[in-house]
Design a protein around this motif. Structure first.
Motif, mmCIF file in Angstrom:
data_model
loop_
_atom_site.group_PDB
_atom_site.id
_atom_site.type_symbol
_atom_site.label_atom_id
_atom_site.label_comp_id
_atom_site.label_asym_id
_atom_site.label_seq_id
_atom_site.Cartn_x
_atom_site.Cartn_y
_atom_site.Cartn_z
ATOM 1 N N THR A 1 0.831 -1.208 0.000
ATOM 2 C CA THR A 1 0.000 0.000 0.000
ATOM 3 C C THR A 1 0.863 1.255 0.000
ATOM 4 O O THR A 1 0.501 2.265 -0.609
ATOM 5 N N GLY A 2 2.027 1.186 0.661
ATOM 6 C CA GLY A 2 2.942 2.324 0.655
ATOM 7 C C GLY A 2 3.488 2.588 -0.731
ATOM 8 O O GLY A 2 3.610 3.747 -1.151
ATOM 9 N N VAL B 1 6.581 3.884 -9.277
ATOM 10 C CA VAL B 1 7.668 2.968 -8.889
ATOM 11 C C VAL B 1 7.121 1.570 -8.659
ATOM 12 O O VAL B 1 5.939 1.382 -8.371
ATOM 13 N N THR B 2 8.004 0.598 -8.796
ATOM 14 C CA THR B 2 7.654 -0.770 -8.447
ATOM 15 C C THR B 2 7.803 -0.944 -6.943
ATOM 16 O O THR B 2 8.369 -0.079 -6.254
ATOM 17 N N VAL B 3 7.325 -2.073 -6.451
ATOM 18 C CA VAL B 3 7.474 -2.350 -5.025
ATOM 19 C C VAL B 3 8.951 -2.419 -4.643
ATOM 20 O O VAL B 3 9.375 -1.889 -3.607
ATOM 21 N N GLY B 4 9.761 -3.046 -5.489
ATOM 22 C CA GLY B 4 11.193 -3.134 -5.220
ATOM 23 C C GLY B 4 11.857 -1.773 -5.173
ATOM 24 O O GLY B 4 12.718 -1.517 -4.325
ATOM 25 N N GLU B 5 11.477 -0.891 -6.089
ATOM 26 C CA GLU B 5 12.027 0.465 -6.095
ATOM 27 C C GLU B 5 11.585 1.248 -4.867
ATOM 28 O O GLU B 5 12.353 2.032 -4.312
ATOM 29 N N TYR B 6 10.369 1.015 -4.445
ATOM 30 C CA TYR B 6 9.857 1.707 -3.263
ATOM 31 C C TYR B 6 10.671 1.366 -2.026
ATOM 32 O O TYR B 6 10.920 2.224 -1.167
ATOM 33 N N LEU B 7 11.146 0.119 -1.940
ATOM 34 C CA LEU B 7 11.934 -0.303 -0.780
ATOM 35 C C LEU B 7 13.252 0.457 -0.666
ATOM 36 O O LEU B 7 13.857 0.478 0.407
ATOM 37 N N PHE C 1 10.052 4.967 2.344
ATOM 38 C CA PHE C 1 9.867 3.669 2.981
ATOM 39 C C PHE C 1 10.630 3.583 4.293
ATOM 40 O O PHE C 1 10.101 3.134 5.313
ATOM 41 N N LEU C 2 11.902 4.023 4.270
ATOM 42 C CA LEU C 2 12.700 3.995 5.500
ATOM 43 C C LEU C 2 12.051 4.839 6.591
ATOM 44 O O LEU C 2 11.957 4.416 7.748
#
Length: 220
Positions: A28-29, A45-51, A56-57
């Motif tokens: 969801t983030g 962004v993709t989920v991986g890019e969001y991380l 995210f941090l």
């Protein structure tokens, strides 16, 4: 296996719930972050890019820091302070097993190694639980600052303002607002359980006194 799962059910259930909600937070983030990016003319962004984003941090560790602060402070406060009638307090005016000096305890093969070792090792072990929460809190607040500085800088740049360093971000009201808005809620929750457990009960819960026990009885 069934017996092992039963013996560790409380830990396993909390780990499972953490993974479910943490995964839901990530997905969801990422969606919310992408919506904001698109609204500002940037690519989703993709989920991986969001991380790998500061957002995210920041979102993760500003919450973790408050949880570790709450639990660490709770461990320390319950060692020295009392609440008459609460299931969360040691008995008032009575000896508690937690207060026993481990140096005079009878030692056996299952006694924790630091107790058998003694000396400075035991001294550290006596405060190892609060020490763990302190380290987790400091690590979380550092990562909150790193992620927050990145997210704050992105916002600054989008408005034509200069980016900030991590140290500069620590001096902003934004950083402390993010921290205090979580810290206050954690201690409110603790105050509620400490006070409510004097008068209210939850049958079979270790956080509650026996249902028929008088309100004035403290601890378990």
């Amino acid at each position: 296996m069934r017996e092992w799962a039963r013996n560790h059910g409380l830990l396993l259930a909390n780990i499972a719930l953490f993974l479910v909600f943490f995964g839901a937070m990530i997905f969801t983030g990422a969606a919310a972050y992408s919506e904001d990016q698109v609204a500002h003319g940037q690519a989703a962004v993709t989920v991986g890019e969001y991380l790998g984003t500061g957002a995210f941090l920041e979102a993760t560790f500003e919450n973790w820091e408050s949880e570790f602060l709450q639990m660490g402070m709770y461990v320390v406060l319950t060692a020295y302070l009392f609440q008459k009638g609460s299931s969360e307090s040691k008995p008032v005016g009575k000896a508690a097993p937690q207060d026993e000096d481990p140096r005079t305890a009878k030692k056996g093969p299952h006694t924790p190694w630091p107790v058998r070792r003694g000396g400075w090792v035991l001294k550290v072990y006596e405060h190892s639980l609060s020490g763990l929460f302190l380290l987790l809190f400091l690590g979380s607040i550092a990562l909150h600052a790193v992620g927050g500085a990145e997210a704050y800088s992105e916002e600054q740049l989008s408005h034509g303002q200069p980016a900030v360093t991590v140290l500069e971000y620590l001096g902003t009201s934004q950083f402390w607002f993010e921290s205090f808005q979580n810290w206050q809620s954690e201690f409110l929750a603790v105050a509620v359980i400490v006070g409510a457990s004097v008068y209210l009960r939850e049958i079979r819960s270790a956080e509650s006194k026996p249902v028929a026990e008088p309100h004035y009885e403290t601890g378990s």
